[in-house]
Design a protein around this motif. Sequence first.
Motif, PDB file in Angstrom:
ATOM      1  N   PRO A 198       0.830  -1.211   0.000  1.00 15.71           N
ATOM      2  CA  PRO A 198       0.000   0.000   0.000  1.00 15.71           C
ATOM      3  C   PRO A 198       0.858   1.253   0.000  1.00 15.71           C
ATOM      4  N   GLY A 199       0.275   2.353  -0.459  1.00 18.93           N
ATOM      5  CA  GLY A 199       0.958   3.631  -0.419  1.00 18.93           C
ATOM      6  C   GLY A 199       1.029   4.303  -1.774  1.00 18.93           C
ATOM      7  N   SER A 200       1.575   5.495  -1.784  1.00 22.31           N
ATOM      8  CA  SER A 200       1.715   6.281  -3.008  1.00 22.31           C
ATOM      9  C   SER A 200       3.083   6.018  -3.627  1.00 22.31           C
ATOM     10  N   CYS A 201       3.392   6.717  -4.711  1.00 29.57           N
ATOM     11  CA  CYS A 201       4.643   6.484  -5.443  1.00 29.57           C
ATOM     12  C   CYS A 201       5.847   6.544  -4.510  1.00 29.57           C
ATOM     13  N   ASN A 202       6.783   5.606  -4.741  1.00 28.64           N
ATOM     14  CA  ASN A 202       7.968   5.562  -3.883  1.00 28.64           C
ATOM     15  C   ASN A 202       9.122   6.387  -4.430  1.00 28.64           C
ATOM     16  N   THR A 203       8.905   7.075  -5.547  1.00 32.66           N
ATOM     17  CA  THR A 203       9.873   8.032  -6.069  1.00 32.66           C
ATOM     18  C   THR A 203       9.541   9.429  -5.537  1.00 32.66           C
ATOM     19  N   MET A 204      10.378  10.407  -5.877  1.00 37.94           N
ATOM     20  CA  MET A 204      10.034  11.786  -5.535  1.00 37.94           C
ATOM     21  C   MET A 204       9.119  12.330  -6.632  1.00 37.94           C
ATOM     22  N   GLY A 205       8.006  11.620  -6.808  1.00 40.94           N
ATOM     23  CA  GLY A 205       6.974  12.059  -7.733  1.00 40.94           C
ATOM     24  C   GLY A 205       6.086  13.095  -7.072  1.00 40.94           C
ATOM     25  N   ASN A 312      18.999  12.409  -3.186  1.00 44.11           N
ATOM     26  CA  ASN A 312      19.408  11.516  -4.268  1.00 44.11           C
ATOM     27  C   ASN A 312      18.321  10.464  -4.517  1.00 44.11           C
ATOM     28  N   LEU A 313      17.175  10.925  -5.002  1.00 50.33           N
ATOM     29  CA  LEU A 313      16.029  10.048  -5.240  1.00 50.33           C
ATOM     30  C   LEU A 313      15.625  10.077  -6.703  1.00 50.33           C
ATOM     31  N   MET A 314      15.076   8.973  -7.174  1.00 45.55           N
ATOM     32  CA  MET A 314      14.473   8.955  -8.500  1.00 45.55           C
ATOM     33  C   MET A 314      13.313   9.953  -8.525  1.00 45.55           C
ATOM     34  N   PRO A 315      13.096  10.649  -9.653  1.00 45.91           N
ATOM     35  CA  PRO A 315      13.718  10.430 -10.952  1.00 45.91           C
ATOM     36  C   PRO A 315      15.056  11.154 -11.146  1.00 45.91           C
ATOM     37  N   SER A 316      15.451  12.033 -10.232  1.00 47.39           N
ATOM     38  CA  SER A 316      16.703  12.769 -10.416  1.00 47.39           C
ATOM     39  C   SER A 316      17.915  11.945 -10.008  1.00 47.39           C
ATOM     40  N   GLY A 317      17.749  11.065  -9.010  1.00 44.80           N
ATOM     41  CA  GLY A 317      18.863  10.285  -8.474  1.00 44.80           C
ATOM     42  C   GLY A 317      18.602   8.797  -8.531  1.00 44.80           C
ATOM     43  N   LYS A 318      19.106   8.046  -7.525  1.00 41.56           N
ATOM     44  CA  LYS A 318      19.038   6.582  -7.619  1.00 41.56           C
ATOM     45  C   LYS A 318      18.249   5.891  -6.515  1.00 41.56           C
ATOM     46  N   SER A 476       5.693  21.705 -24.302  1.00 40.56           N
ATOM     47  CA  SER A 476       4.227  21.598 -24.377  1.00 40.56           C
ATOM     48  C   SER A 476       3.585  22.484 -23.323  1.00 40.56           C
ATOM     49  N   ASP A 477       2.264  22.603 -23.417  1.00 36.58           N
ATOM     50  CA  ASP A 477       1.487  23.291 -22.386  1.00 36.58           C
ATOM     51  C   ASP A 477       0.913  22.297 -21.385  1.00 36.58           C
ATOM     52  N   ALA A 478       1.376  21.042 -21.466  1.00 37.83           N
ATOM     53  CA  ALA A 478       0.917  19.989 -20.564  1.00 37.83           C
ATOM     54  C   ALA A 478       1.725  19.989 -19.275  1.00 37.83           C
ATOM     55  N   ARG A 479       1.386  19.045 -18.413  1.00 32.06           N
ATOM     56  CA  ARG A 479       2.182  18.763 -17.224  1.00 32.06           C
ATOM     57  C   ARG A 479       3.002  17.492 -17.479  1.00 32.06           C
ATOM     58  N   MET A 480       3.871  17.173 -16.534  1.00 32.73           N
ATOM     59  CA  MET A 480       4.646  15.952 -16.580  1.00 32.73           C
ATOM     60  C   MET A 480       4.535  15.255 -15.237  1.00 32.73           C
ATOM     61  N   SER A 481       4.432  13.947 -15.245  1.00 30.41           N
ATOM     62  CA  SER A 481       4.430  13.204 -13.993  1.00 30.41           C
ATOM     63  C   SER A 481       5.670  13.539 -13.193  1.00 30.41           C
ATOM     64  N   GLY A 482       5.509  13.678 -11.888  1.00 28.58           N
ATOM     65  CA  GLY A 482       6.650  13.928 -11.035  1.00 28.58           C
ATOM     66  C   GLY A 482       7.645  12.787 -11.020  1.00 28.58           C
ATOM     67  N   THR A 483       7.212  11.604 -11.492  1.00 27.51           N
ATOM     68  CA  THR A 483       8.112  10.454 -11.545  1.00 27.51           C
ATOM     69  C   THR A 483       8.925  10.430 -12.829  1.00 27.51           C
ATOM     70  N   ALA A 484       8.631  11.340 -13.759  1.00 29.74           N
ATOM     71  CA  ALA A 484       9.265  11.324 -15.072  1.00 29.74           C
ATOM     72  C   ALA A 484      10.533  12.177 -15.075  1.00 29.74           C
ATOM     73  N   TYR A 485      11.246  12.131 -16.209  1.00 26.40           N
ATOM     74  CA  TYR A 485      12.530  12.815 -16.307  1.00 26.40           C
ATOM     75  C   TYR A 485      12.730  13.264 -17.749  1.00 26.40           C
ATOM     76  N   GLY A 486      13.771  14.052 -17.976  1.00 21.16           N
ATOM     77  CA  GLY A 486      14.096  14.488 -19.323  1.00 21.16           C
ATOM     78  C   GLY A 486      14.129  16.006 -19.427  1.00 21.16           C
ATOM     79  N   THR A 487      14.614  16.478 -20.584  1.00 28.04           N
ATOM     80  CA  THR A 487      14.690  17.918 -20.858  1.00 28.04           C
ATOM     81  C   THR A 487      13.348  18.352 -21.426  1.00 28.04           C
ATOM     82  N   VAL A 488      12.421  18.587 -20.514  1.00 25.03           N
ATOM     83  CA  VAL A 488      11.025  18.775 -20.871  1.00 25.03           C
ATOM     84  C   VAL A 488      10.549  20.144 -20.395  1.00 25.03           C
ATOM     85  N   VAL A 489      10.141  20.978 -21.326  1.00 25.48           N
ATOM     86  CA  VAL A 489       9.573  22.290 -21.011  1.00 25.48           C
ATOM     87  C   VAL A 489       8.063  22.128 -20.904  1.00 25.48           C
TER      88      VAL A 489
END
Length: 580
Positions: A198-205, A312-318, A476-489
């Motif tokens: 149980p619980g929410s995302c285990n990344t820094m989403g 140091n947490l995903m998605p930025s870290g490990k 884009s004018d969209a959002r991105m999941s907090g669990t995602a990564y990349g050079t995204v504007v």
Amino acid sequence: MTFSPKTWPRKLRSQEWFGGSTRDSIYHRGWMKNQGLPHHLFDGRPVIAILNTWSELTPCNAHLRDLAERVKYGIYEAGGFPVEVPVFSAAESSFRPSAMMFRNLAAMGVEEQMRGQPVDGAVLMVGCDKTTPSLMMGAASTDLPSIVVTGGPMLNGYFQGERVGSGTHLWRYSEAVKAGEMTMEEFEEAENSMSRSPGSCNTMGTASTMASMAEALGMALSGNAAIPAVDSRRRMIAHMSGRRIVEMVKEDMKPSDILTRAAFENAIRTNAAIGGSTNAVIHLLAIAGRVGVDISLDDWDKLGRDVPTIVNLMPSGKYLMEEFFYAGGLPVVIRQLGEAGLLNRDALTVAGKSIWDQVKAVSNQNTDVIRTVETALTESGGVAVLRGNLAPNGAVLKPSAATPELLVHRGRAVVFEDIDDYKSRISDEDLDIDETCVMVLKNCGPKGYPGMAEVGNMGLPPKVLRKGISDMVRISDARMSGTAYGTVVLHVCPEAAAGGPLAIVRDGDMVELDVPNRRLHLDVPEDEIRERLSAWRQRTPPPESGYAQLFHTSVAGADTGADFEFLRGCRGAPIPKHSH
């Protein structure tokens, strides 16, 4: 910290319903007694609403029924009267067209439930991405004493000896399948390891980010954000939160006492330090708008720009949230900010103490999980706010999740008019695209999707992935999941569906991204841009009825929080007129 507790005892708001011997009070008490409640519960003790976003269709929050019972123990123990109240629960993983479309509806519902019912304070039981901001927005509008209790993150996932971060590895594995590096059978096997408790995302989403924001704002007890959902200490802090909300009612400590300019500055800097989700930008702007604090998009850039990302947490870290908790959790981060002179130390918290008093004695148990300034993941974390002729009202990018070599880039635009256009063409081998191009997605903002879905982190074309390329500039004018990564504007404002410049970008236009100089530029002559904008027409008619119409006509831009204009501002919770 200037809060002065009110004298106790005093007449509470709930006594306007339950106190005395009039026909109305007997009517209100009498119906409540059909649940077996004894008369003495209505004797003037604080009535605490446990606003619960539990739902079996909101997997992150599916364990909150048990946690609410622990809150009740604390409320009873402190002399309060708990009443559990179900509220709108927008699940990130299942709501369509987007959970974000229903954040404002949930906030509006919570506000009216708090305003119209006999409660003196509230415990906000939250977890999944939109449930935390929606309940905080409602509480900020009513300004009744409130405390946040989150459900906590899942335990670590593991697959083939590797940590599996919820969301983050979904994006990575799906790209690996498209690139031919992973079989579909392996992908399906990995699915079972992604959500093992149980619980929410285990990344820094977004869920973990917003739990951290609630703690950094002072709206949750210290240490709340990182405790795993199945850890016994999660139940303990729920119990203690129940005790504390009764004391808060007696002290008349309200959200407006806690949600000050200083508190929001602390939260923005904390978000930079943890490598938090870009979604926090929209949600904190909306909460600030509700409580009447002047926080702007530019404050995010100014306050977070010089804050290093040390978590140091995903998605930025490990690592994942479980290790973050064992390392000391958010209190360690806040202490390090305080030691670096980046914390408003006197900001008040729901504990009745300053935020510095809450963290000054904690210690870091793992300096690889929570780094020092000298060993930070990035020297300059936070959220970069970009402006230019492509985003006059701003756009955001998360530097800690981006590829450094792409932070300054000029490329040819490959345009997708909406998410369906993207899905229909992205895997086409004849698509004229390579890794130097800039992927542009339109009509996915608040009005466009509708609801501003998390589709900004567009997957790369398979033919690019097969080259071993893992990142491209995406806008884009969209959002991105907090669990995602990349050079995204993201969050380009004004959005395309509102006639912003993004709407008139064409295939082949050159686009310039310059993150160090905070610039996003469409390299097209200004007179041509004006001609294109004058010729622009809305692609689809707006909704004609229902909540979708209300949303479309009332939602503001992402640059101010995408709230409804008519909900901004603290309206308080007056005593409703008698109904009988």
